[in-house]
Structure formats: C-alpha cells, structure tokens
Design an enzyme around this catalytic site. Structure first.
Site, PDB file in Angstrom:
ATOM      1  N   LYS A 123     -22.954 -33.857 -17.586  1.00  0.00           N
ATOM      2  CA  LYS A 123     -23.122 -33.170 -18.876  1.00  0.00           C
ATOM      3  C   LYS A 123     -22.598 -31.735 -18.798  1.00  0.00           C
ATOM      4  O   LYS A 123     -22.300 -31.113 -19.818  1.00  0.00           O
ATOM      5  CB  LYS A 123     -24.593 -33.168 -19.279  1.00  0.00           C
ATOM      6  CG  LYS A 123     -25.084 -34.528 -19.719  1.00  0.00           C
ATOM      7  CD  LYS A 123     -24.907 -34.709 -21.198  1.00  0.00           C
ATOM      8  CE  LYS A 123     -24.885 -36.169 -21.574  1.00  0.00           C
ATOM      9  NZ  LYS A 123     -24.688 -36.403 -22.993  1.00  0.00           N
ATOM     10  N   ASP A 139     -32.425 -34.248 -23.887  1.00  0.00           N
ATOM     11  CA  ASP A 139     -33.354 -34.893 -22.954  1.00  0.00           C
ATOM     12  C   ASP A 139     -33.448 -34.053 -21.693  1.00  0.00           C
ATOM     13  O   ASP A 139     -34.305 -34.275 -20.856  1.00  0.00           O
ATOM     14  CB  ASP A 139     -32.789 -36.266 -22.546  1.00  0.00           C
ATOM     15  CG  ASP A 139     -33.208 -37.372 -23.499  1.00  0.00           C
ATOM     16  OD1 ASP A 139     -34.236 -37.241 -24.164  1.00  0.00           O
ATOM     17  OD2 ASP A 139     -32.482 -38.386 -23.552  1.00  0.00           O
TER      18      ASP A 139
HETATM   19  C1  PLP Z   1     -27.497 -38.284 -16.358  1.00  0.00           C
HETATM   20  C2  PLP Z   1     -27.066 -38.887 -17.628  1.00  0.00           C
HETATM   21  N1  PLP Z   1     -26.445 -40.068 -17.609  1.00  0.00           N
HETATM   22  C3  PLP Z   1     -26.023 -40.661 -18.738  1.00  0.00           C
HETATM   23  C4  PLP Z   1     -26.254 -40.074 -19.972  1.00  0.00           C
HETATM   24  C5  PLP Z   1     -25.794 -40.785 -21.209  1.00  0.00           C
HETATM   25  O1  PLP Z   1     -24.801 -40.087 -21.878  1.00  0.00           O
HETATM   26  P1  PLP Z   1     -24.530 -40.376 -23.428  1.00  0.00           P
HETATM   27  O2  PLP Z   1     -25.751 -39.936 -24.162  1.00  0.00           O
HETATM   28  O3  PLP Z   1     -23.316 -39.588 -23.721  1.00  0.00           O
HETATM   29  O4  PLP Z   1     -24.341 -41.852 -23.545  1.00  0.00           O
HETATM   30  C6  PLP Z   1     -26.904 -38.841 -20.044  1.00  0.00           C
HETATM   31  C7  PLP Z   1     -27.182 -38.208 -21.326  1.00  0.00           C
HETATM   32  O5  PLP Z   1     -27.851 -37.201 -21.426  1.00  0.00           O
HETATM   33  C8  PLP Z   1     -27.308 -38.218 -18.842  1.00  0.00           C
HETATM   34  O6  PLP Z   1     -27.902 -37.015 -18.836  1.00  0.00           O
END
Ligand code: PLP
Length: 403
Positions: free
Chosen positions: A75, A123
C-alpha cells in the site's frame, strides 16, 4: 471452489482510460517518482522451489512487499504516490506551469502543500501510506478508522503525524464517513476504493501498484503462467492483472482473485456478474481484506482481466503465515502478515483440488507469481499467530534482521 469468469466483458480490451491508467507509460512514470523517494529500494522477488515441488508446479516467485518504503506493505506504493501527484497538480494550477516531482522540496510547492488536507478511510495500510505521503510533502492528513482497527495499527498511522478519527461500524461505514466529512471541510479524499463519480484518485492509487509488476517482470527469466492475488476492494488485483494484460497481451498469465470466505465481495460480484454489496458476517483474520463492496474501477478491470475467483478460509490464512515462517527444504523464510500470504493460500487450495487444477491449467510446468502484500504490519497479532516474533523468524532462518 474456483469460479470461472463468465462475464460478458471477459477478455475484452480495457476501456481507454483504464488502459492509460495502468499501461506501460504510466508505470514508467510511477517508477520515475519512486526514484525521488529517499527510502526507495526494489522489494525482493523470492523463489520457493521446495514449496513449488510440494504443490506440483514448476516454480513459485513471491514478491515480498513487507519491505516496501519502510511501511511494511504494498500500500506504500499507492496512497503516498497519489498524494504527491495531487500536490503537483495543485501546485501546477497555483503557479500556472507544470510542476515536476524533482521540485517537491522547493518553497513554492511546500507553500501549496501547507494548504492541503488529504483524508481517507483505512483498515490500516492504506492510511499509513496516505499519512506518509502527506508528511513527506508537508500536507495535513486526516485518517478515518473503523471500530475493528487495532490500536497498534492506529499508532502506526499516527506516527506519520496524521489526525486519527475513530468511526463506529465497519470499513464501509468509515469510507462513507470520511467522504462526508471531507466534502464538508473541503479536504481531498485519497481513497483506495472507488464509487460512482469518484474514480480518478483511486485510479492513481492503483497506478502506483504497477511498480510491483514492473520490478517482478524484469527479474523473472520468463513471465509467469499463473498469478494468484488476494483482494479487499480489488485494487491490487486489478492493477496487477490490468498491467499484465497490457504488457503481455495474449501471453498474459491465468489470473486468479482470492477473497476471504468471510468477506468475499469480489467472488460474489463475479458470481452475480455485476458489483454487489455483501452482508457483514463475522470479522476475518485477514483484516486488510475485510471489505464488503468492491471498488467499481477495480471490478471494471477484473471483469475483463481475471480468469477466476475463489475464496479461502480463516485457517488457510493462518496456516500460510506459519508455512512461510517455517519453510520447507532450503526455501527462505518470509514474514507474511494476516493478509499477506492469502494469494498463496489460494494457490495451495487450488493445487490440492484436481478439478481446480484442470480448470486453471495448473500443472508441473506452471510458473506461479504471488505477492506477499504485507509483512508483520501488526507485530503483536503476528507473534500471536506464528508463535515467533518477525525478528525471530528471520533469525531462525539464518537471516540477519533487516534494519
Ligand atoms: C496487506 C494487504 N493486502 C491486500 C489488500 C487488498 O488490496 P485491495 O483493497 O486493493 O484489494 C490490502 C488492502 O488494504 C492490504 O493492506
């Protein structure tokens, strides 16, 4: 269960604006921006031959985003990049000329930054990135977190000087509240999810993620045949599959989107053939994937580029964290947070299911690409689950603890 993509858009070309957002020229620009970041280094692409052999595939390469820009997750590439882009646009407007990233430290640009407040719901990981970007450019950040976000994650965001706002309810409630307050106060929402009429900024966030694919493709002797990516609102899955489709055309890999069974908004959207909001159930350990509504832009891309959708259970996510921490054979250890190894959890499930193997063409010639999307971004939780601290994992594996 693996759900094949049967939408009418499947394998159709991306709309022009999306192709521009995720194409090679855009990805080049993202990498140019990264060169201006003090703590930028390409993240490791780790091969796991022992695990590949045990799953009956030729190879597994996993991009370890736990090392990204000091933030511990992929992110870091999106939110901060969007904040920088938005500041440069605002400064260009204010100064009546095009302002480049190389001028970020100049007094004129910093003066514009001081007038800017960026806001988002999170989150955990996206908010950290937006807060880091704001601190970097000298803007203010207001970050909205829902009731389920741990105090550790809140502290990690506040560390970047952001104002933290707790919101009752779920992630989706915090998204709505952030949008409402930002509208009233004239702040700029830098969201990683999109909704009708709000697409451009989440598009920039997704554009930032393309750097992962660029770095990985340069390191691989051959492009992958299969990719399994976890999804929250679908932003990372759409960015990776969209860029791969644009960069590789017909040679693109089979792309599988992996959702937690308890927050399967992309899976249910694919089943319905249009975006759906799913009911809230029990929280999932895959905290960063706990989203109940897909990003509209992400779905527009995934309906064209994703080949299949699947879900994994709570114990799959926990088991994969432990498997990566205690690898087989000579495979190196990887510190994967609760949402980090979920793509691998999907691969493990699919590889064990003869029907899924056939449906996905997964066999002993398959070269699989995965992303560990986060390291131990909540170290307390990580240690509870794995029974070792992230540092112990690396020491046990004979690796120095990273600085
Ligand atoms: C560690 C991690 N993996 C995967 C995701 C999923 O990403 P997206 O919401 O773009 O699908 C997030 C989203 O916050 C994340 O923090």
């Amino acid at each position: 269960m693996v759900l094949r993509n049967t939408t009418s858009d499947y394998r159709q070309p991306l709309p022009e604006a999306d192709a521009e957002m995720l194409g090679i020229a855009a990805a080049n620009e993202v990498e140019r921006f990264l060169e201006h970041r003090a703590n930028h280094a390409e993240t490791p692409l780790v091969s796991l031959p022992g695990l590949a052999a045990s799953l009956g595939v030729a190879s597994i390469d996993i991009k370890d985003e736990g090392h990204r820009l000091g933030l511990g997750s992929f992110k870091a590439l999106g939110g901060s990049y969007a904040v920088i882009r938005l500041l440069l646009e605002k400064a260009s407007g204010a100064l009546g000329r095009t302002v480049d990233i190389s001028e970020l430290r100049s007094g004129d640009i910093q003066a514009v930054a001081r007038t800017m407040t960026v806001a988002c719901a999170t989150d955990g990981n996206h908010g950290r990135s937006v807060a880091q970007g704001a601190q970097l450019v000298g803007a203010r950040a207001a970050i909205f977190v829902h009731a389920g976000v741990s105090d550790e994650r809140v502290a990690a965001i506040a560390h970047y000087g952001a104002d933290m706002i707790r919101v009752a309810g779920t992630y989706d409630d915090s998204v709505r509240e952030a949008a409402r307050v930002a509208e009233a106060k004239g702040w700029t929402i830098v969201s990683d999810t999109s909704w009708p009429g709000y697409e451009r900024i989440p598009g920039l966030v997704m554009q930032g993620y393309t750097a992962i694919v660029r770095e990985a493709l340069r390191k691989m002797p051959e492009p992958p045949t299969h990719v399994f990516i976890q999804s929250g609102v679908g932003g990372i899955a759409a960015a990776v599959s969209g860029h791969l489709a644009l960069a590789l055309g017909d040679q693109r890999p089979t792309f599988v989107v992996v959702d937690p069974a308890r927050a399967a908004c992309l899976f249910e959207t694919a089943r319905a053939g249009h975006p759906v909001r799913i009911a809230h159930g029990e929280p999932t350990v895959m905290a960063m994937l706990e989203c109940y509504e897909p990003s509209l832009v992400a779905w527009r891309i995934l309906s064209r580029t994703a080949d299949a959708f699947m879900t994994v259970d709570e114990e799959d996510a926990v088991s994969v964290m432990n498997r990566l921490a205690r690898p087989i054979g000579d495979d190196p250890a990887i510190v994967a947070g609760e949402s980090g190894g979920v793509g691998l959890a999907g691969l493990i499930r699919a590889a064990a299911d003869p029907t899924a193997r056939v449906a996905l063409g997964l066999d002993s010639r398959s070269r699989v690409f995965l992303i560990n999307t986060e390291g131990a971004t909540d170290p307390k939780k990580y240690t509870e689950i794995v029974g070792m601290t992230p540092a112990q994992v690396l020491v046990n594996a004979g690796k120095a603890v990273p600085a």
